[in-house]
Design a protein around this motif. Structure first.
Motif, short mmCIF file in Angstrom:
data_model
loop_
_atom_site.label_atom_id
_atom_site.label_comp_id
_atom_site.label_asym_id
_atom_site.label_seq_id
_atom_site.Cartn_x
_atom_site.Cartn_y
_atom_site.Cartn_z
N MET A 1 27.93 32.60 -2.29
CA MET A 1 29.17 32.75 -2.44
C MET A 1 29.79 31.29 -1.98
O MET A 1 29.38 30.97 -0.76
N LYS A 2 30.73 30.59 -2.55
CA LYS A 2 31.28 29.58 -2.06
C LYS A 2 32.21 29.64 -1.05
O LYS A 2 32.93 30.83 -0.96
N LYS A 3 32.42 28.79 0.03
CA LYS A 3 33.22 28.93 1.13
C LYS A 3 34.69 28.32 0.64
O LYS A 3 34.62 26.94 0.18
N GLU A 4 35.65 28.80 0.73
CA GLU A 4 36.96 28.42 0.37
C GLU A 4 37.91 28.47 1.46
O GLU A 4 38.03 29.45 2.04
N ILE A 5 38.86 27.68 1.38
CA ILE A 5 40.14 27.52 2.27
C ILE A 5 41.37 27.60 1.48
O ILE A 5 41.33 26.65 0.50
N LEU A 6 42.03 28.43 1.64
CA LEU A 6 43.49 28.34 1.23
C LEU A 6 44.46 27.51 1.62
O LEU A 6 44.52 27.75 2.91
N LEU A 7 44.96 26.41 1.05
CA LEU A 7 45.83 25.27 1.88
C LEU A 7 47.37 25.73 1.13
O LEU A 7 47.49 25.48 0.11
N ILE A 8 48.32 25.95 2.02
CA ILE A 8 49.55 26.47 1.63
C ILE A 8 50.56 25.39 2.02
O ILE A 8 50.58 24.97 3.18
N TYR A 9 51.27 24.73 1.09
CA TYR A 9 52.12 23.83 1.55
C TYR A 9 53.36 23.58 0.54
O TYR A 9 53.19 24.29 -0.58
N GLY A 10 54.53 23.07 1.18
CA GLY A 10 55.58 22.91 0.01
C GLY A 10 55.96 21.36 -0.26
O GLY A 10 55.17 20.41 0.21
N SER A 11 57.06 20.96 -0.58
CA SER A 11 57.34 19.60 -0.83
C SER A 11 57.86 18.92 0.26
O SER A 11 58.07 19.53 1.52
N GLY A 12 57.94 17.64 0.26
CA GLY A 12 58.45 16.69 1.23
C GLY A 12 57.44 16.59 2.36
O GLY A 12 56.45 16.21 2.05
N GLY A 13 58.00 16.51 3.43
CA GLY A 13 57.19 16.64 4.62
C GLY A 13 55.81 17.42 4.84
O GLY A 13 55.03 17.08 5.40
N HIS A 14 56.32 18.76 4.46
CA HIS A 14 55.04 19.74 4.37
C HIS A 14 53.86 19.31 3.45
O HIS A 14 52.85 19.10 3.66
N ASN A 15 54.16 18.63 2.34
CA ASN A 15 53.30 18.09 1.41
C ASN A 15 52.47 16.81 2.14
O ASN A 15 51.17 16.86 1.94
N GLU A 16 53.12 16.06 2.47
CA GLU A 16 52.59 14.79 3.35
C GLU A 16 51.80 15.53 4.63
O GLU A 16 50.58 14.57 4.66
N ASP A 17 52.11 16.23 5.36
CA ASP A 17 51.53 16.87 6.47
C ASP A 17 50.11 17.59 6.06
O ASP A 17 48.86 17.22 6.40
N ALA A 18 50.25 18.14 4.88
CA ALA A 18 48.94 18.82 4.06
C ALA A 18 47.88 17.60 3.80
O ALA A 18 46.77 17.90 4.04
N ARG A 19 48.75 16.49 3.12
CA ARG A 19 47.50 15.51 2.68
C ARG A 19 46.97 14.88 3.99
O ARG A 19 45.56 14.82 3.65
N ARG A 20 47.69 14.66 4.91
CA ARG A 20 47.09 14.10 6.06
C ARG A 20 45.83 15.08 6.79
O ARG A 20 44.83 14.65 7.17
N LEU A 21 46.25 16.34 6.56
CA LEU A 21 45.45 17.45 7.35
C LEU A 21 44.05 17.22 6.43
O LEU A 21 43.07 17.34 6.82
N LEU A 22 44.28 17.37 5.09
CA LEU A 22 43.05 17.61 4.17
C LEU A 22 42.30 16.30 4.24
O LEU A 22 40.91 16.54 4.33
#
Length: 160
Positions: A1-22
């Protein structure tokens, strides 16, 4: 079974934070697949597999948010049921959009731990999503030390 993480984000700064985190997590979590759940305002999708759900929050009216919650909850349950048939998430990581408020109870029901990261633009006030998700998150991170007074159980690790 694959290990999966759900990444939840929105537009603007949330998107940029998620990009840096990823970007910072991928070298350490190379055996995990990241799947995005984002709101429909997002311009930059960060993962190959993704799902979109309608934006819940309204920057100008908390009242509209309250009226949108029941409809959003029903659509989120349907969407997550579909996602659940296709994926088995070990964690959900959110960078703070309003859709997390809708997803938090659903994720808790399925016993999927939530890791929440309050937006970096917050110094002296809590976000609406942060106020709500604080009670559902297994780990709650703040990017500014000043927020530790507002979120006593939060963890400070600095900027993403």
């Amino acid at each position: 079974m694959k290990k999966e993480i759900l990444l939840i984000y929105g537009s603007g700064g949330h998107n940029e934070d998620a990009r840096r985190l990823l970007e910072s997590l991928k070298p350490y979590l190379y055996d995990y697949e990241f799947i995005s759940l984002c709101d429909d305002d997002v311009r930059y999708i960060l993962t190959e597999k993704y799902y979109k759900m309608p934006t819940v929050t309204d920057k100008f009216s908390y009242l509209k948010v309250l009226f949108n919650i029941p409809k959003s909850l029903v659509s989120a349950i349907r969407l997550f049921s579909k996602m659940r048939r296709e994926h088995y998430f070990q964690y959900a990581i959110s960078t703070g959009p309003g859709i997390t408020m809708i997803m938090a109870p659903i994720l808790r029901y399925y016993k999927i731990p939530i890791i929440y990261i309050e937006n970096a633009s917050r110094f002296y006030s809590r976000s609406l999503a942060g106020r709500f998700v604080y009670y559902f998150a297994k780990y709650f991170f703040v990017q500014n030390k000043e927020l530790l007074n507002l979120y006593p159980k939060a963890i400070y690790k600095g900027r993403l």
